[in-house]
Scaffold this motif. Sequence first.
Motif, mmCIF file in Angstrom:
data_model
loop_
_atom_site.group_PDB
_atom_site.id
_atom_site.type_symbol
_atom_site.label_atom_id
_atom_site.label_comp_id
_atom_site.label_asym_id
_atom_site.label_seq_id
_atom_site.Cartn_x
_atom_site.Cartn_y
_atom_site.Cartn_z
ATOM 1 N N VAL A 51 14.758 -7.836 -1.465
ATOM 2 C CA VAL A 51 14.678 -8.440 -0.012
ATOM 3 C C VAL A 51 13.690 -7.716 0.844
ATOM 4 C CG1 VAL A 51 16.287 -8.840 2.178
ATOM 5 C CG2 VAL A 51 16.897 -9.463 -0.211
ATOM 6 N N ALA A 52 12.880 -8.248 1.590
ATOM 7 C CA ALA A 52 11.726 -7.740 2.573
ATOM 8 C C ALA A 52 12.561 -7.041 3.531
ATOM 9 C CB ALA A 52 10.985 -8.886 3.181
ATOM 10 N N ARG A 53 12.281 -5.695 3.949
ATOM 11 C CA ARG A 53 12.751 -5.082 5.185
ATOM 12 C C ARG A 53 12.213 -5.722 6.581
ATOM 13 N NH1 ARG A 53 15.706 -0.580 4.449
ATOM 14 N NH2 ARG A 53 15.751 0.385 2.650
ATOM 15 N N PRO A 54 13.129 -5.712 7.393
ATOM 16 C CA PRO A 54 12.485 -6.268 8.828
ATOM 17 C C PRO A 54 11.308 -5.364 9.553
ATOM 18 C CG PRO A 54 14.940 -5.255 8.965
ATOM 19 C CD PRO A 54 14.424 -5.130 7.584
ATOM 20 N N GLU A 55 10.604 -6.152 9.781
ATOM 21 C CA GLU A 55 9.478 -5.429 10.721
ATOM 22 C C GLU A 55 9.975 -5.311 12.082
ATOM 23 O OE1 GLU A 55 5.865 -7.708 10.302
ATOM 24 O OE2 GLU A 55 5.881 -7.459 8.143
ATOM 25 N N GLY A 56 10.111 -4.082 12.394
ATOM 26 C CA GLY A 56 10.710 -3.496 13.774
ATOM 27 C C GLY A 56 12.034 -3.877 13.958
ATOM 28 N N HIS A 57 12.449 -3.902 15.249
ATOM 29 C CA HIS A 57 13.972 -3.830 15.540
ATOM 30 C C HIS A 57 14.580 -5.286 15.519
ATOM 31 C CE1 HIS A 57 17.907 -3.239 17.357
ATOM 32 N NE2 HIS A 57 17.360 -4.083 18.436
ATOM 33 N N VAL A 58 15.737 -5.352 14.822
ATOM 34 C CA VAL A 58 16.354 -6.522 14.728
ATOM 35 C C VAL A 58 17.482 -6.570 15.650
ATOM 36 C CG1 VAL A 58 17.857 -8.182 13.097
ATOM 37 C CG2 VAL A 58 16.258 -6.574 12.158
ATOM 38 N N PRO A 59 17.374 -7.752 16.489
ATOM 39 C CA PRO A 59 18.519 -7.869 17.701
ATOM 40 C C PRO A 59 19.781 -7.834 17.058
ATOM 41 C CG PRO A 59 16.887 -9.291 18.018
ATOM 42 C CD PRO A 59 16.476 -8.832 16.549
#
Length: 489
Positions: free
Chosen positions: A17-25
């Motif tokens: 599963v791809a990691r989020p780019e930047g902050h996830v709200p």
Amino acid sequence: MGWKDAAEPVLSRMPAVARPEGHVPFRRKLGWTGGILVLYFFLTNVTLFGLDAATANDLFGQFRSILAGQQGSVLQLGIGPIVTASIVLQLLGGADLLGLDTDNNPRDQVLYQGLQKLLVGVMIVLTGVPMVFAGNFLPADQAVATSLGIGTFGVRSLIFAQIAVGGVLILFMDEIVSKWGVGSGVGLFIIAGVSQQLVGGLFSWQGLGGTSGLFPTWIGIVTGAVELPASPTDLLSTIFLGQGQLLALITTLLIFGIVVYAESVRVEIPLSHARVKGARGRFPVKLIYASVLPMILVRALQANMQFLGRILNNSWVGMPAWLGQYTSGQVTGGLFYYLAPIQSRSDWMWFLGLTSADPLDIAIRVLIDLIFMIVGGAVFAIFWVETTGMGPESTAQQIQNSGMQIPGFRRNPQVIEKVMERYIPQVTVIGGALVGLLAVMANMLGTIGAVSGTGLLLTVSITYKLYEEIAEEQLMEMHPMMRNMFGSE
């Protein structure tokens, strides 16, 4: 060429599963977590096509609440393969046989994650094949075999394919929660399964004279719909151990209280920011520093041992009497009997006539269970701390990178590490052993809804930590600068 070079082409290409780019709200994290939880409940209600559910036998029995699966569903295996793969990796990592630096080397991190997925796949096969093809645990429906014209073996193969898909799905569901949601998927699934049992144990209404939940039963007692025995001894037994379930209620509330108290006991190491004057903080070293997740590994190890015994008992190989003796699918003698954990009051309260087992055999089983859980809890807690970046060295580096330091000490990772070594190793061992002791005591006394004591212990602690993580996420959402300070961005 080392094993890493040889295995890298395979391990680095494992699906992930791809990691989020930047902050996830925070709201999006809650959305992902809630969505996966709904999907989990849905999959636990998808029954296996081709299964003869009437004659099926739950191979994991009372370990089911810890393994977070559902008998006869697509999630038959639950988190078992994930946990077993973690046990293997922790043992290999603890013995330093892997040679992977998962703290500082990105390549080794990718190899570790790929190796974990590969091992989960292997465990799905090693667990699923005996479960489907050996014995009568997941029998094929003869009507389906006849209608499809593929025979019993064909239907069994179809059943295995379904539980294998379920095992892979729960692996990626766990990864989605870990990367995009709040907490961990493994913990979330345990909470979901145990909560179902708790709610049923409190509120299920199956007729006032039947096996109803706690509240309906007491309504029946108060209104006179449930007849109580006249004998004082039988009356007390019914109220505390029988339908009244008072002992189970007391044990459940006691576990809640002890776990919440233990989670709040901590040693706080003061911190100050090296560049921002007046910015101070504290690094908490909790009594249950490694959390209760290592306890899942210990109980899963016991579950796998009992799984092996039942498979051997139902296989054509046969099993010598000294290794295990089974009656109606339950172990009643031999080595596997003494290694089986105490699961409820009926396993040891011979003085109340709840079991016909010999008191000496009961004492041996309790002693072995205590040793296994206390020592195993301490050992796996140490492995957990070292492999998850919670050890003194990793913690010191994290504090250094965040710009913080311990007042009165030089701002140096080695110095911070020496301070952390005064607390973390000792607290890790004590906390792991304490959780093991609590798990055995909770199982022996019984809980509401026939939840295993270990399952309830895990649920309370995981829920408490989930609450703390949600509070931390909300704090960082309100103060974005804190994400930069603590490396959460």
